[in-house]
Design a protein around this motif. Structure first.
Motif, PDB file in Angstrom:
ATOM      1  N   UNK A  61      36.355  32.211  35.498  1.00 25.90           N
ATOM      2  CA  UNK A  61      35.322  33.129  35.999  1.00 25.90           C
ATOM      3  C   UNK A  61      35.898  34.242  36.852  1.00 25.90           C
ATOM      4  N   UNK A  62      36.923  33.950  37.630  1.00 27.21           N
ATOM      5  CA  UNK A  62      37.561  34.982  38.443  1.00 27.21           C
ATOM      6  C   UNK A  62      38.324  35.976  37.570  1.00 27.21           C
ATOM      7  N   UNK A  63      38.968  35.461  36.529  1.00 27.81           N
ATOM      8  CA  UNK A  63      39.653  36.369  35.602  1.00 27.81           C
ATOM      9  C   UNK A  63      38.657  37.312  34.932  1.00 27.81           C
ATOM     10  N   UNK A  64      37.489  36.793  34.545  1.00 21.84           N
ATOM     11  CA  UNK A  64      36.470  37.647  33.932  1.00 21.84           C
ATOM     12  C   UNK A  64      35.959  38.687  34.917  1.00 21.84           C
ATOM     13  N   UNK A  65      35.793  38.298  36.160  1.00 21.14           N
ATOM     14  CA  UNK A  65      35.351  39.236  37.189  1.00 21.14           C
ATOM     15  C   UNK A  65      36.354  40.376  37.330  1.00 21.14           C
ATOM     16  N   UNK A  66      37.633  40.052  37.338  1.00 24.29           N
ATOM     17  CA  UNK A  66      38.661  41.095  37.411  1.00 24.29           C
ATOM     18  C   UNK A  66      38.576  42.038  36.214  1.00 24.29           C
ATOM     19  N   UNK A  67      38.391  41.492  35.020  1.00 25.98           N
ATOM     20  CA  UNK A  67      38.294  42.332  33.824  1.00 25.98           C
ATOM     21  C   UNK A  67      37.093  43.262  33.883  1.00 25.98           C
ATOM     22  N   UNK A  68      35.977  42.759  34.399  1.00 32.77           N
ATOM     23  CA  UNK A  68      34.743  43.534  34.400  1.00 32.77           C
ATOM     24  C   UNK A  68      34.674  44.548  35.532  1.00 32.77           C
ATOM     25  N   UNK A  69      35.264  44.252  36.672  1.00 33.08           N
ATOM     26  CA  UNK A  69      35.071  45.091  37.852  1.00 33.08           C
ATOM     27  C   UNK A  69      36.214  46.056  38.140  1.00 33.08           C
ATOM     28  N   UNK A  70      37.433  45.716  37.732  1.00 30.37           N
ATOM     29  CA  UNK A  70      38.588  46.535  38.084  1.00 30.37           C
ATOM     30  C   UNK A  70      39.102  47.237  36.830  1.00 30.37           C
ATOM     31  N   UNK A  71      39.212  48.555  36.909  1.00 33.88           N
ATOM     32  CA  UNK A  71      39.600  49.350  35.748  1.00 33.88           C
ATOM     33  C   UNK A  71      41.107  49.457  35.579  1.00 33.88           C
ATOM     34  N   UNK A  72      41.856  49.469  36.660  1.00 36.08           N
ATOM     35  CA  UNK A  72      43.294  49.661  36.612  1.00 36.08           C
ATOM     36  C   UNK A  72      44.017  48.339  36.355  1.00 36.08           C
ATOM     37  N   UNK A  73      44.885  48.317  35.348  1.00 36.64           N
ATOM     38  CA  UNK A  73      45.634  47.090  35.078  1.00 36.64           C
ATOM     39  C   UNK A  73      46.624  46.800  36.199  1.00 36.64           C
ATOM     40  N   UNK A  74      47.087  47.848  36.905  1.00 39.00           N
ATOM     41  CA  UNK A  74      47.962  47.631  38.058  1.00 39.00           C
ATOM     42  C   UNK A  74      47.210  46.911  39.163  1.00 39.00           C
ATOM     43  N   UNK A  75      45.949  47.252  39.370  1.00 40.48           N
ATOM     44  CA  UNK A  75      45.137  46.579  40.394  1.00 40.48           C
ATOM     45  C   UNK A  75      44.894  45.125  40.010  1.00 40.48           C
ATOM     46  N   UNK A  76      44.659  44.863  38.742  1.00 37.71           N
ATOM     47  CA  UNK A  76      44.469  43.490  38.272  1.00 37.71           C
ATOM     48  C   UNK A  76      45.745  42.699  38.481  1.00 37.71           C
ATOM     49  N   UNK A  77      46.886  43.304  38.198  1.00 40.22           N
ATOM     50  CA  UNK A  77      48.173  42.634  38.378  1.00 40.22           C
ATOM     51  C   UNK A  77      48.406  42.247  39.830  1.00 40.22           C
ATOM     52  N   UNK A  78      47.986  43.136  40.727  1.00 42.31           N
ATOM     53  CA  UNK A  78      48.154  42.861  42.152  1.00 42.31           C
ATOM     54  C   UNK A  78      47.321  41.671  42.569  1.00 42.31           C
TER      55      UNK A  78
END
Length: 71
Positions: free
Chosen positions: A54-71
């Motif tokens: 669920x947290x991974x899905x939240x990151x995919x849906x809310x954060x546009x930058x892949x660098x931000x997701x990586x962080x």
């Protein structure tokens, strides 16, 4: 959820997987989300082990930058 090419196959795959693994969340929507997660985070397989799905899905849906997701 994606419609069009492959949607019928994903629906059938979901039904087949639910039959074999009834306690897992294997809806067509979740299968599309798994595909999307892999495509956007192929270099980050450890994220799946560290964060709940669920947290991974939240990151995919809310954060546009892949660098931000990586962080």
């Amino acid at each position: 959820m994606e419609e069009g090419y492959g949607s019928g196959a994903v629906k059938q795959l979901s039904l087949d997987l639910k039959h074999e693994f009834p306690d897992m969340g294997l809806s067509p929507r979740n299968l599309w989300n798994m595909k999307r997660f892999y495509q956007e985070n192929a270099k980050l397989p450890q994220a799946v082990a560290v964060l709940p799905w669920g947290h991974n899905l939240l990151l995919l849906d809310k954060i546009q930058s892949s660098d931000a997701v990586s962080f």
